[in-house]
Every structure is written in C-alpha cells, then in structure tokens.
Design a protein around this motif. Structure first.
Motif, short mmCIF file in Angstrom:
data_model
loop_
_atom_site.label_atom_id
_atom_site.label_comp_id
_atom_site.label_asym_id
_atom_site.label_seq_id
_atom_site.Cartn_x
_atom_site.Cartn_y
_atom_site.Cartn_z
N SER A 105 33.22 25.29 12.33
CA SER A 105 32.90 26.10 13.51
C SER A 105 31.58 25.68 14.16
N ARG A 106 30.82 24.79 13.50
CA ARG A 106 29.52 24.37 14.01
C ARG A 106 29.57 22.91 14.47
N SER A 107 28.66 22.57 15.36
CA SER A 107 28.59 21.21 15.88
C SER A 107 28.04 20.25 14.83
N ALA A 108 28.47 19.01 14.92
CA ALA A 108 27.87 17.95 14.11
C ALA A 108 26.54 17.49 14.68
N GLY A 109 26.17 17.97 15.87
CA GLY A 109 24.96 17.50 16.52
C GLY A 109 25.22 16.24 17.33
N GLY A 110 24.18 15.72 17.96
CA GLY A 110 24.36 14.55 18.78
C GLY A 110 23.05 13.80 18.97
N SER A 111 23.13 12.59 19.51
CA SER A 111 24.37 12.08 20.06
C SER A 111 25.18 11.22 19.09
N PRO B 189 28.47 12.32 22.92
CA PRO B 189 28.49 13.04 24.20
C PRO B 189 28.33 12.05 25.35
N GLU B 190 28.66 12.47 26.54
CA GLU B 190 28.64 11.56 27.68
C GLU B 190 27.28 10.91 27.85
N LEU B 191 27.27 9.57 27.84
CA LEU B 191 26.09 8.73 27.97
C LEU B 191 25.05 9.02 26.89
N CYS B 192 25.49 9.65 25.81
CA CYS B 192 24.63 9.93 24.65
C CYS B 192 23.41 10.78 25.04
N VAL B 193 23.60 11.72 25.95
CA VAL B 193 22.48 12.45 26.51
C VAL B 193 22.12 13.69 25.70
N PHE B 194 23.11 14.39 25.14
CA PHE B 194 22.85 15.73 24.63
C PHE B 194 22.96 15.83 23.12
N SER C 69 18.70 11.24 18.23
CA SER C 69 20.15 11.16 18.16
C SER C 69 20.72 10.62 16.85
N ILE C 70 19.88 10.04 15.99
CA ILE C 70 20.29 9.78 14.60
C ILE C 70 19.91 10.97 13.73
N ARG C 71 18.67 11.44 13.90
CA ARG C 71 18.14 12.45 12.98
C ARG C 71 18.75 13.83 13.18
N ILE C 72 19.03 14.22 14.41
CA ILE C 72 19.60 15.56 14.65
C ILE C 72 20.97 15.70 13.98
N PRO C 73 21.93 14.82 14.24
CA PRO C 73 23.22 14.97 13.57
C PRO C 73 23.16 14.72 12.07
#
Length: 452
Positions: A146-152, A124-129, A176-180
């Motif tokens: 249909s679902r997001s891979a997560g980020g950033s 995502p832009e500037l790895c923010v979200f 941003s590593i653990r969420i996705p």
C-alpha cells in the motif's frame, strides 16, 4: 526463496566462476521470480527475458568467465540509462520509442564485468519526483504494497528488496538512489562527483546527479561500485577509531522529523560507540538558502530534459516543473558560488568529524498512488516533507549512503534507515562502516514475499 534467488551477487558470481551453476540457470530462476511477483510490485517497465537468456548463454562461452567480478549476476538498469537496442522511456509517453544505439558507459561496464541485464526498471516521468509511478504503472513497496517504493530509482530499489535481482543500477540527483533504498530497506550509495560516469541529461542536473549501486548488503554494494568506478578509485584506509557526528535536526524550518526516524540515528550511534568509534551529537547548520539552491537546479534540469519533448505528452506536474525550470534559467537563479559556499561550511564541520549520520527520511513512504495525475504542488510538498535529508549532498557533490537499521517493521510495516555522509573520496569508508553496522545489527536482506 530457494535456489539462486535471494543469494548475494558476491556468492552468485563466485559460484558461476567456479562452475557450480551456469549463468542461464541463475538468470532463469530470477526471471521466473520476476514473472511471479512483479505484476504485483511494478518494479520493471520492461523485462528482457529472451535477451537475458541469450546473453547468459553467450557469457558461458567467454574465455575470461573465471575472472569476471559479476559473472552471471542478474542486474536491473534504471530506465533513464540507454541500453543498446532498447528504448529509453524515462517514465514518459513523450520520449521516443527509438532503440538506443549503444549502452550507457555504466551499462557497458556491467556487461564487461559479466552481469546480465534482465530488465529496465520503472521511474517517474523524467525521474523528477520522489514516488515511482507514471503512465507505465505504479511501483509498490515490497514490505507493504500500500506504500510507495519511493523515487526516482523506485523500480530498482523495489526489484532488489523483493529479490528479483541481487543488485541494480540507479541514479541520484536529489536523493533518487537513497530515498527508494531507504523506503525499501536496502543499501544505496550516491558516489561523490566524478567517481562513476554520470552522463545524465544535459549537464547532470547542474552537476548534482550521479549513478550508483543499490544492493542488499555492503559487500555487494562495494563490488558493484568497483565495477562502476574502476579500481583506480579505491581510497586509502581510514585511521580508526572514527569520529562520528549524529545530527537529527531539520534541514529547513517547518520540516519536522518523525520520532522513529530520529531514533534510528541514535541507535546507530550506540552501535558505533560500542564498536569503539568516538560518537557525539553535533548538528549540521544548513544555511537558509540551501534548499532554494538545490531546487533551482532540480527545476532547471527538468526544463533541459523536457526541451526536446512534446509538452502535450507530458504529465501536467512535469510541464509545470519544466516551466518553472525555464524561469530559473531566465532569471539566473543558479549561481556557481552556492556550491563552493556550502562545501566550505561542510569542510569546517568535518574538521571535527570523519562521518556524519542523519535520518535517511523524515517520515515513512507515502501511499502508492497515481501521483503523476495529481498537481505539481501536492507532489513537491509531499517529496520535501518526507525526504529533505538527501539534496544537500547532491549540491555538495559528496558521497552519501543509506542503509537499514535492524527493525524491519518499525513504522507501518516499513523498514527504517539512516544516512551516512563522508567528505570526497569517502565512498569506501562509508561502505566499510556499513559493513561494520551490518555485522553488529544484521537486517533482513529482502522483504518477505508479498501476500498476493
């Protein structure tokens, strides 16, 4: 998957070192898989096919090939880390298209170990979200498109989960590593402060951001960490049995935890108890100011990263985030004592425990959508609601790891994961415990090929 896609990095490197397969053969098979599947996943911002094959041929001529720990292993690099000769776009139209003059230190270490960079992964832009979509496209979850891979680090996690590469490089400033990794059913490790070179933005988001490995198994994550951190960072063996705490409580009022996400923690506890560890429920007491302290650094870091960029080319949500970050700087909301206070509370908690287990996420991944076109509040509320368990460990600077549980389709066809946390220096302890859980309750290392 057949041939060399779907293999672990460990066995691929062993085969290349032994001369059973050439680096070009390994890379070519992965590039073919990327070409076939990535149009549906959006894991890569740019694939470096021609360059990767050239690098693979050059690697085959290296006199030290038989000693390289990642010999011939294809790797993906997150597109906020400089790769020599390539633009670092960081998910934004506002960033310059100027090629980087040199590799980031982590990328240099990967190449020195024999890895082949096959592409730059979407962010995502500037790895923010906490979802990965931008002007360059939307990254989808390989388990459920249909679902997001997560980020950033969504592109990196999706690439590993889909078998496009066996390992990838990500970074983590608020999870941003653990969420996705949790969304995509792979293993992701945020090392403790200073273990792996950071060099992210102006000041690593006030010291919260770290580079780290994303892999399908504990052995590959350990191998990649060895390359990124160096052998000097190996920690001593931990006495056993371990004292393991289970905590499923809310990190802040109004942030409930999905029943399946909490049950994943208890299931992990049962497996660890069966392995002989001393397991007990003990809730972490998150102070009321903790979330605000982390968010202040998140906002300020974005303001710093956005400062040299044309605001007219930024998404409205990023402009708003950066404006709030400038206000944080003006009002002095980042206080040095907050981190020390939080660390002191944790040190007291960890006098009773060696490892903490929490949910990785509070809820399943949100839909794969053009979140970058939505308002700032909608993005922040979604991120905070579904991924509140990551940021405390960025503020502390302590190592934290997520790994899948055994059920790959527990909620909406998505994997479930848990988070393991240890005090500073505990990276290898977390990886050893992950390997033990992997042995006791194996997880599918990659998602089935999407029905496209």
């Amino acid at each position: 998957m057949t041939g060399w896609t779907g293999r672990t990095a460990t066995e691929t490197a062993e085969a290349v070192r032994a001369g059973k397969v050439t680096p070009r053969e390994v890379v070519a098979e992965h590039l073919a898989r990327i070409e076939r599947l990535d149009p549906h996943l959006g894991a890569f911002r740019k694939v470096l096919a021609e360059r990767a094959l050239h690098d693979a041929d050059a690697l085959a001529d290296r006199p030290d090939l038989a000693a390289l720990p990642l010999a011939g292993v294809p790797v993906a690099v997150k597109d906020n880390l400089p790769v020599e000769g390539e633009a670092t776009r960081n998910g934004s139209a506002a960033t310059p298209a100027t090629p980087a003059a040199a590799d980031h230190e982590t990328v240099r270490r990967l190449r020195a170990a024999g890895a082949i960079v096959v592409g730059l992964t979407a962010v995502p832009e500037l790895c923010v979200f906490g979802t990965t979509d931008s002007v360059y496209g939307t990254t989808r979850n390989p388990w459920n498109l249909s679902r997001s891979a997560g980020g950033s680090s969504g592109g990196s996690a999706a690439a590993v989960a889909a078998g496009l590469v066996p390992i990838a490089l990500g970074n983590d400033g608020m999870g941003s590593i653990r969420i996705p990794s949790a969304n995509c059913g792979v293993l992701g490790l945020k090392p403790g402060r200073g273990v792996v070179p950071a060099g992210l933005g102006v000041d690593d988001w006030s010291g919260m951001a770290e580079n780290g490995p994303i892999a399908t198994c504990a052995a590959d994550a350990a191998l990649l960490l060895d390359v990124l951190a160096g052998p000097a960072e190996r920690s001593a063996a931990q006495p056993r049995p371990l004292r393991v705490a289970l905590s499923t409580g809310q990190t802040a009022p109004g942030l409930p935890v999905d029943v399946a996400c909490a049950e994943a923690v208890h299931d992990t506890g049962r497996h660890l108890a069966a392995a002989g560890h001393r397991v007990a429920a003990d809730e972490v007491r998150y102070p009321a100011w903790l979330g605000a302290a982390s968010v202040a650094r998140w906002l300020a870091g974005t303001a710093d990263d956005a400062r040299p960029l044309d605001p007219a080319l930024l998404n409205p949500r990023t402009r708003r985030h950066a404006a709030l970050g400038r206000a944080v700087h003006r009002t002095g909301l980042i206080r040095a004592g907050q981190r020390a206070r939080w660390q002191a509370l944790l040190e007291q908690f960890f006098t009773r425990h060696d490892v903490l287990v929490t949910p990785a996420l509070a809820h399943p991944a949100p839909p794969a959508a053009r979140w970058h076109t939505r308002g700032w509040a909608a993005n922040v509320l979604s991120n905070i609601r579904y991924a509140p368990f990551s940021h405390p460990w960025n503020l502390a600077g302590w190592p934290a790891l997520v790994l899948p549980v055994h059920d790959p389709a527990a909620v909406r066809g998505l994997p479930l994961s848990v988070q393991l946390v240890a005090p500073p220096g505990g990276e290898r302890l977390l990886l050893a415990l992950a390997a033990e859980l992997e042995h006791r309750r194996p997880w599918p290392r990659t998602a089935p090929d999407p029905a496209v």
